[in-house]
Design an enzyme around this catalytic site. Structure first.
Site, PDB file in Angstrom:
ATOM      1  N   ARG A  45       0.863  -1.181   0.000  1.00 46.81           N
ATOM      2  CA  ARG A  45       0.000   0.000   0.000  1.00 46.81           C
ATOM      3  C   ARG A  45       0.894   1.225   0.000  1.00 46.81           C
ATOM      4  O   ARG A  45       2.108   1.122   0.147  1.00 46.81           O
ATOM      5  CB  ARG A  45      -1.017   0.009   1.151  1.00 46.81           C
ATOM      6  CG  ARG A  45      -0.677  -0.690   2.422  1.00 46.81           C
ATOM      7  CD  ARG A  45       0.525  -0.183   3.130  1.00 46.81           C
ATOM      8  NE  ARG A  45       0.445   1.237   3.369  1.00 46.81           N
ATOM      9  CZ  ARG A  45       1.464   2.019   3.627  1.00 46.81           C
ATOM     10  NH1 ARG A  45       2.703   1.526   3.677  1.00 46.81           N
ATOM     11  NH2 ARG A  45       1.324   3.313   3.839  1.00 46.81           N
ATOM     12  N   GLY A  46       0.277   2.389  -0.162  1.00 50.10           N
ATOM     13  CA  GLY A  46       1.061   3.616  -0.309  1.00 50.10           C
ATOM     14  C   GLY A  46       1.125   3.945  -1.789  1.00 50.10           C
ATOM     15  O   GLY A  46       1.520   3.097  -2.602  1.00 50.10           O
ATOM     16  N   ALA A  47       0.751   5.185  -2.137  1.00 54.81           N
ATOM     17  CA  ALA A  47       0.572   5.526  -3.551  1.00 54.81           C
ATOM     18  C   ALA A  47       1.808   5.224  -4.409  1.00 54.81           C
ATOM     19  O   ALA A  47       1.693   4.524  -5.425  1.00 54.81           O
ATOM     20  CB  ALA A  47       0.142   6.991  -3.666  1.00 54.81           C
ATOM     21  N   ARG A  88      -7.251  -0.504  -7.089  1.00 56.11           N
ATOM     22  CA  ARG A  88      -7.677   0.456  -6.053  1.00 56.11           C
ATOM     23  C   ARG A  88      -7.939   1.794  -6.746  1.00 56.11           C
ATOM     24  O   ARG A  88      -7.165   2.201  -7.615  1.00 56.11           O
ATOM     25  CB  ARG A  88      -6.620   0.606  -4.938  1.00 56.11           C
ATOM     26  CG  ARG A  88      -6.528  -0.647  -4.066  1.00 56.11           C
ATOM     27  CD  ARG A  88      -5.724  -0.388  -2.801  1.00 56.11           C
ATOM     28  NE  ARG A  88      -6.495   0.332  -1.800  1.00 56.11           N
ATOM     29  CZ  ARG A  88      -5.958   0.840  -0.681  1.00 56.11           C
ATOM     30  NH1 ARG A  88      -4.673   0.702  -0.445  1.00 56.11           N
ATOM     31  NH2 ARG A  88      -6.719   1.477   0.191  1.00 56.11           N
ATOM     32  N   GLN A 195      -1.332   1.551  10.256  1.00 53.38           N
ATOM     33  CA  GLN A 195      -0.055   1.714   9.545  1.00 53.38           C
ATOM     34  C   GLN A 195       0.939   2.556  10.353  1.00 53.38           C
ATOM     35  O   GLN A 195       2.149   2.370  10.231  1.00 53.38           O
ATOM     36  CB  GLN A 195      -0.273   2.405   8.183  1.00 53.38           C
ATOM     37  CG  GLN A 195      -1.029   1.579   7.163  1.00 53.38           C
ATOM     38  CD  GLN A 195      -2.516   1.899   7.163  1.00 53.38           C
ATOM     39  OE1 GLN A 195      -3.064   2.310   8.185  1.00 53.38           O
ATOM     40  NE2 GLN A 195      -3.172   1.702   6.051  1.00 53.38           N
ATOM     41  N   ASP A 236      -2.315  10.423  -1.631  1.00 55.13           N
ATOM     42  CA  ASP A 236      -2.668   9.399  -2.608  1.00 55.13           C
ATOM     43  C   ASP A 236      -3.017  10.007  -3.963  1.00 55.13           C
ATOM     44  O   ASP A 236      -2.881   9.371  -4.992  1.00 55.13           O
ATOM     45  CB  ASP A 236      -3.811   8.535  -2.085  1.00 55.13           C
ATOM     46  CG  ASP A 236      -3.300   7.605  -1.005  1.00 55.13           C
ATOM     47  OD1 ASP A 236      -3.222   8.041   0.151  1.00 55.13           O
ATOM     48  OD2 ASP A 236      -2.910   6.467  -1.333  1.00 55.13           O
TER      49      ASP A 236
END
Lengths: 349, 349
Positions: A45-47, A88, A195, A236
């Site tokens: 995860r994480g842009a 996503r 997170q 994001d």
């Protein structure tokens, strides 16, 4: 630091971020569908990290295409890109990486498919390496905003694990620390996925940067007690006007920062800026399942059948943002002009 | 609804709120030390419930005193009161209940110890019964503030389980529901103890009042989307000027409510008002251990050795409070005057 994602022979492996920090487990992707699953299920995860994963996923996908002609190959490659795009909805780096990979295929239309496949893998490696470089530049550009001795609040994880390495918000914090500034970090634990507790605290402790975790509920009270000097988060997606989509809770931290006259900074690469959306309210916000709130792992915590609202992101209007830190420099309000200048030719609303 | 606390023969039993809603387990108190332990360890929580528990604990404590004279009995009883007083520092109802019980002992100084012991038990039962009546009155007084069709945000649990029964904030919500108003509730899950998810959602589901849980991080974003019409919380202590000490996170919800022009109401009995503290910053705020944030039950979630700040309460300055609902009516700003009027003779700053 554990690498977030890397090629290992013919496979892509990523550290399973759902299990950190108690277990370091590798999630092996043999095909592009494994990568889609990893993005959907939050293995990664994480842009910026999602962008890198998408590029590697497309390189894996390209390898499996058995097309007789290059146009057939290209058509199938675009279908895979379309599938990847839906993994996503909020982080725009996913689209950015897919478009870059498709652009490469189109540029190589007079090459044989095998050569294109090789180039796609190389391109995904380049995207990873560039991302780390971009983060280091962002760190250099942003660290000047951090005063000596500052206590910095951060939300979610915008660190090495959210990127190819080094991090966006945590990259700026790392750069300040590397310059010898005596800083400390307060990490919002960041429900529902924690997170902040699991990833941000873990990364900063590995680097020897002092960090304390708080329940997200304590941020406002600490600001009121003047125990926080500034806030830095990642993003994001950033709209053309500077509105920021980021992890749920970012908006309220930004409102609280403004109320307490504390600067609120966003660190993000240019690939996170989406000049095609005029403002934040046009950014799609992913709604995730209630079980992320009502269960803890396999344990039912809430009453059985309880309803929950679980937006994964929120929109912070640009009026709450003090500056946006990118690899090209620090953008101050009005953001529309600064964004246009930094994006240059790639600005196409 | 499960009774929060009650006498059962010679013992006091309380439902263990750490285990709700997955298990209904009774915690049996045979002596006052069991009650102190239950308050410290959060078997029972919520300011009014803690007051009731303290009263019952003192009645248990009185029974075990083997004094030869009434003055000896009184002296020992006061020592037990002093011990009880330190169980938790923020909720003033604890002190209020102890003072009421000591007052009774002093009034009965010409009675034999056995008669005093009997009266103390009766007094603790009276405090419980009164608390429920007070909550019903608060509900009647407050329900007029809730419009038909409203969506109400509440933080933590200020329900039946936080009181002798019916609840403070949830009492007002219940009263509106009983009048046939079609309302719905958004419950902050309320980290780190998740009282909103575990207790508030559970209580409201039992009553058939529609409720959805959110991560505390989502409150601001929902307000921005105009999906919340008003906020109601309870209180652990209210200062003479109307500043409110309540569960950590209350302050930021109040700031967000003001930013979004949403009313923020506090429902609390007069026993929660402490006219001896001029303003909220003089109220002691309990700091609890980091493990409440870094562990989930026995499971280590954060990195081993991670530091955490864990204030259990925060202070909401009165400028963020739209009204305080008590059993005597609705107090609007300026609160100092309204509080003085309602407290009457018991106002002694």
């Amino acid at each position: 630091m554990i690498p977030t994602i890397e090629w290992q022979g013919q496979h892509v492996r990523m550290v399973d971020q759902r299990k950190l920090p108690s277990k370091v487990e590798w999630y092996i992707c043999r095909g592009y569908k494994d990568v889609i699953n990893a993005i959907e299920k939050m293995v990664i995860r994480g842009a910026p990290a999602i962008g890198v994963a998408a590029a590697m996923g497309l390189a894996l996908g390209a390898r499996s295409i058995r097309a007789k002609t290059v146009p057939d190959f290209t058509a199938r490659f675009k279908e895979i890109g379309e599938e990847m795009f839906h993994a996503r909805p909020t982080a725009v780096n996913l689209r950015w990486a897919i478009e870059r990979m498709i652009g490469l295929v189109e540029k190589m239309s007079d090459h044989p498919a095998d050569a294109i496949k090789t180039s796609l893998r190389q391109e995904s490696e380049k995207i990873l390496a560039e991302d780390i470089q971009i983060n280091r530049k962002m760190g250099m550009n942003g660290q000047g905003l951090i005063p000596e001795g500052a206590t910095i609040l951060t939300h979610c994880n915008a660190g090495s694990l959210a990127t190819g390495g080094y991090g966006t918000a945590l990259g700026v914090i790392r750069a300040a620390h590397e310059r010898g500034k005596k800083i400390q970090v307060i990490a919002d634990e960041t429900r529902p996925w924690l997170q902040g507790l699991r990833l941000t605290a873990f990364e900063l402790m590995e680097d020897g940067i002092p960090v304390s975790v708080i329940a997200d509920n304590a941020a406002g009270s600490l600001m009121r007690q003047k125990r926080i000097d500034l806030v830095i988060t990642g993003a994001d997606r950033i709209a053309a006007n500077g509105d920021v989509a980021n992890k749920i809770g970012t908006y309220q931290v930004a409102v609280l920062a403004k109320t307490h006259k504390i600067p609120f900074y966003v660190a993000a690469p240019l690939s996170t800026i989406d000049p095609t959306v005029k403002n934040g309210d046009l950014i799609p916000v992913e709604q995730r399942g209630p079980e992320e709130i009502c269960r803890f792992g396999k344990l039912q915590v809430g009453p059985p059948g309880v309803m929950a609202l679980n937006p994964a992101f929120d929109i912070t209007p640009c009026k709450y943002v003090s500056a946006i830190i990118t690899e090209k420099g620090v953008i101050k309000p009005p953001f529309r002009t600064g964004i246009k200048n930094q994006l240059g030719d790639s600005y196409s609303p």
